[in-house]
Design an enzyme around this catalytic site. Sequence first.
Site, PDB file in Angstrom:
ATOM      1  N   SER A  66      -7.722  -7.935   9.562  1.00 53.15           N
ATOM      2  CA  SER A  66      -8.969  -7.994   8.389  1.00 53.15           C
ATOM      3  C   SER A  66      -9.935  -8.913   8.927  1.00 53.15           C
ATOM      4  CB  SER A  66      -8.151  -8.584   7.268  1.00 53.15           C
ATOM      5  OG  SER A  66      -8.829  -9.153   6.305  1.00 53.15           O
ATOM      6  N   TYR A  84      -2.432 -15.329   3.706  1.00 57.22           N
ATOM      7  CA  TYR A  84      -3.220 -13.763   3.871  1.00 57.22           C
ATOM      8  C   TYR A  84      -4.000 -13.924   4.996  1.00 57.22           C
ATOM      9  CZ  TYR A  84      -5.230  -9.338   4.046  1.00 57.22           C
ATOM     10  OH  TYR A  84      -5.460  -8.240   4.292  1.00 57.22           O
TER      11      TYR A  84
HETATM   12  P1  NDP Z   1      -2.884  -0.680  -0.463  1.00 50.71           P
HETATM   13  O1  NDP Z   1      -2.096  -1.605  -1.290  1.00 50.71           O
HETATM   14  O2  NDP Z   1      -3.356   0.622  -0.834  1.00 50.71           O
HETATM   15  O3  NDP Z   1      -1.770  -0.032   0.869  1.00 50.71           O
HETATM   16  C1  NDP Z   1      -0.567  -0.835   1.272  1.00 50.71           C
HETATM   17  C2  NDP Z   1       0.440  -0.053   1.872  1.00 50.71           C
HETATM   18  O4  NDP Z   1       1.462  -1.082   2.321  1.00 50.71           O
HETATM   19  C3  NDP Z   1       1.250   0.840   0.984  1.00 50.71           C
HETATM   20  O5  NDP Z   1       1.322   1.967   1.351  1.00 50.71           O
HETATM   21  C4  NDP Z   1       2.579   0.106   0.776  1.00 50.71           C
HETATM   22  O6  NDP Z   1       3.377   1.030   0.628  1.00 50.71           O
HETATM   23  C5  NDP Z   1       2.718  -0.777   1.971  1.00 50.71           C
HETATM   24  N1  NDP Z   1       3.569  -1.617   2.184  1.00 50.71           N
HETATM   25  C6  NDP Z   1       3.476  -2.778   1.322  1.00 50.71           C
HETATM   26  N2  NDP Z   1       4.562  -3.639   1.523  1.00 50.71           N
HETATM   27  C7  NDP Z   1       5.404  -2.688   2.208  1.00 50.71           C
HETATM   28  C8  NDP Z   1       6.751  -2.965   2.881  1.00 50.71           C
HETATM   29  N3  NDP Z   1       7.226  -4.089   2.323  1.00 50.71           N
HETATM   30  N4  NDP Z   1       7.340  -2.035   3.496  1.00 50.71           N
HETATM   31  C9  NDP Z   1       6.606  -0.931   3.497  1.00 50.71           C
HETATM   32  N5  NDP Z   1       5.551  -0.704   3.379  1.00 50.71           N
HETATM   33  C10 NDP Z   1       4.611  -1.526   2.647  1.00 50.71           C
HETATM   34  O7  NDP Z   1      -3.838  -1.500   0.618  1.00 50.71           O
HETATM   35  P2  NDP Z   1      -4.701  -0.915   2.005  1.00 50.71           P
HETATM   36  O8  NDP Z   1      -4.305   0.386   2.088  1.00 50.71           O
HETATM   37  O9  NDP Z   1      -6.130  -1.717   1.299  1.00 50.71           O
HETATM   38  O10 NDP Z   1      -4.163  -2.020   2.827  1.00 50.71           O
HETATM   39  C11 NDP Z   1      -3.591  -1.363   4.247  1.00 50.71           C
HETATM   40  C12 NDP Z   1      -3.608  -2.376   5.276  1.00 50.71           C
HETATM   41  O11 NDP Z   1      -5.199  -2.863   5.595  1.00 50.71           O
HETATM   42  C13 NDP Z   1      -3.172  -3.783   4.885  1.00 50.71           C
HETATM   43  O12 NDP Z   1      -2.426  -4.363   6.113  1.00 50.71           O
HETATM   44  C14 NDP Z   1      -4.218  -4.881   4.315  1.00 50.71           C
HETATM   45  O13 NDP Z   1      -3.777  -6.078   4.598  1.00 50.71           O
HETATM   46  C15 NDP Z   1      -5.175  -4.307   5.202  1.00 50.71           C
HETATM   47  N6  NDP Z   1      -6.600  -4.484   4.652  1.00 50.71           N
HETATM   48  C16 NDP Z   1      -7.139  -4.012   3.462  1.00 50.71           C
HETATM   49  C17 NDP Z   1      -8.466  -4.558   3.049  1.00 50.71           C
HETATM   50  C18 NDP Z   1      -8.784  -4.001   1.740  1.00 50.71           C
HETATM   51  O14 NDP Z   1      -9.717  -4.855   1.421  1.00 50.71           O
HETATM   52  N7  NDP Z   1      -8.406  -3.057   1.054  1.00 50.71           N
HETATM   53  C19 NDP Z   1      -9.294  -5.147   4.155  1.00 50.71           C
HETATM   54  C20 NDP Z   1      -8.805  -5.380   5.215  1.00 50.71           C
HETATM   55  C21 NDP Z   1      -7.381  -5.171   5.716  1.00 50.71           C
HETATM   56  P3  NDP Z   1       4.786   0.821  -0.381  1.00 50.71           P
HETATM   57  O15 NDP Z   1       4.212  -0.006  -1.692  1.00 50.71           O
HETATM   58  O16 NDP Z   1       4.986   2.397  -0.771  1.00 50.71           O
HETATM   59  O17 NDP Z   1       5.761   0.297   0.211  1.00 50.71           O
HETATM   60  C1  8X3 Z   2      -8.780  -7.655   3.080  1.00 55.84           C
HETATM   61  C2  8X3 Z   2     -10.256  -8.210   2.976  1.00 55.84           C
HETATM   62  O1  8X3 Z   2     -11.840 -10.056   2.409  1.00 55.84           O
HETATM   63  O2  8X3 Z   2     -10.086  -9.469   1.010  1.00 55.84           O
HETATM   64  O3  8X3 Z   2      -8.315  -8.279   4.160  1.00 55.84           O
HETATM   65  O4  8X3 Z   2      -9.573 -10.656   2.993  1.00 55.84           O
HETATM   66  S1  8X3 Z   2     -10.346  -9.632   2.269  1.00 55.84           S
END
Ligand code: NDP
Ligand code: 8X3
Length: 253
Positions: A137, A150
């Site tokens: 991130s 985080y």
């Molecule tokens: P979502 O919440 O849409 O998706 C998160 C995914 O992670 C889900 O499919 C969830 O599946 C899975 N997950 C969470 N906890 C677990 C667990 N304990 N075991 C298995 N699977 C798990 O978020 P995003 O798609 O936005 O995020 C994806 C990644 O990108 C994350 O690592 C996030 O930190 C990162 N990210 C997101 C940003 C944003 O602004 N959206 C920006 C930068 C990075 P389920 O609940 O079915 O287990």
């Molecule tokens: C998610 C992006 O800016 O909310 O990783 O931390 S931010």
Amino acid sequence: MSHTAIVTGATSGFGDAITRRLVAEGWRVVATGRRRDRLEALVEALGGPDRIHPLVFDVRDEAATKAALASLPEPFADVSVLVNNAGLALGTGPAQDCDLAQWKQMIDTNVTGLVTVTRLLLDRLIATRGMVINLASIAATWPYPGSNVYGATKSFVRQFSLSLRSDLSRHGVRVTSIEPGLAESEFTLVRTGGDQAAYDALYRGADPLQPEDIAETVRWVVSLPPHVNINSVEIMPVSQSWGPLQVHRRTPV
Ligand code: NDP
Ligand code: 8X3
């Protein structure tokens, strides 16, 4: 490299979009997450079990992760690309107001879970001269009020990616850290405990990144020739940029 990828956290957001994109590009994908119904819907939407194999496990549960990965049938067992995407943020408040259980859940998922999946697949990735793509991130590099644990988990993911590179380059295994900024997904609902008003306020008027933008980045990274390694990619929407450093002044000044 075989044309089989595993995408953790494929039940929503980036993971769902990455899975759809890779399947559209002709890849076989092992799609993982805890929500079985969403994975089953994905299999249905993407043309059935020849192209996509659902794997239900919680990345925090080492035994379940090990059993799930050991259960992969051919040709899905022949994984050459691991997309470590599963992860979450919990809470937006200052450290002194945070819930310790939420901090531990982020560390267990974003750090320990990611490391567990990676270690369990390393032999296969070396055998296939494969690739690891980790979702870090911008919070790995740019702290902000409320990023506390985080952001620290994502700094770990970024640094682990670079360190892995040093160990794996002799095996032809590539490693990339993808570092998105403001991106619209369920991430914000998870972070705020389902606060739809906070979700709407965060994204309103900002033209945030969409999951498809991250999927396109993954498509690009995996399509490069085997001698090219993208170490890290930091991606923001045009609307997002840096502010000044904050200065807290004593009162009265
Ligand atoms: P979502 O919440 O849409 O998706 C998160 C995914 O992670 C889900 O499919 C969830 O599946 C899975 N997950 C969470 N906890 C677990 C667990 N304990 N075991 C298995 N699977 C798990 O978020 P995003 O798609 O936005 O995020 C994806 C990644 O990108 C994350 O690592 C996030 O930190 C990162 N990210 C997101 C940003 C944003 O602004 N959206 C920006 C930068 C990075 P389920 O609940 O079915 O287990
Ligand atoms: C998610 C992006 O800016 O909310 O990783 O931390 S931010």
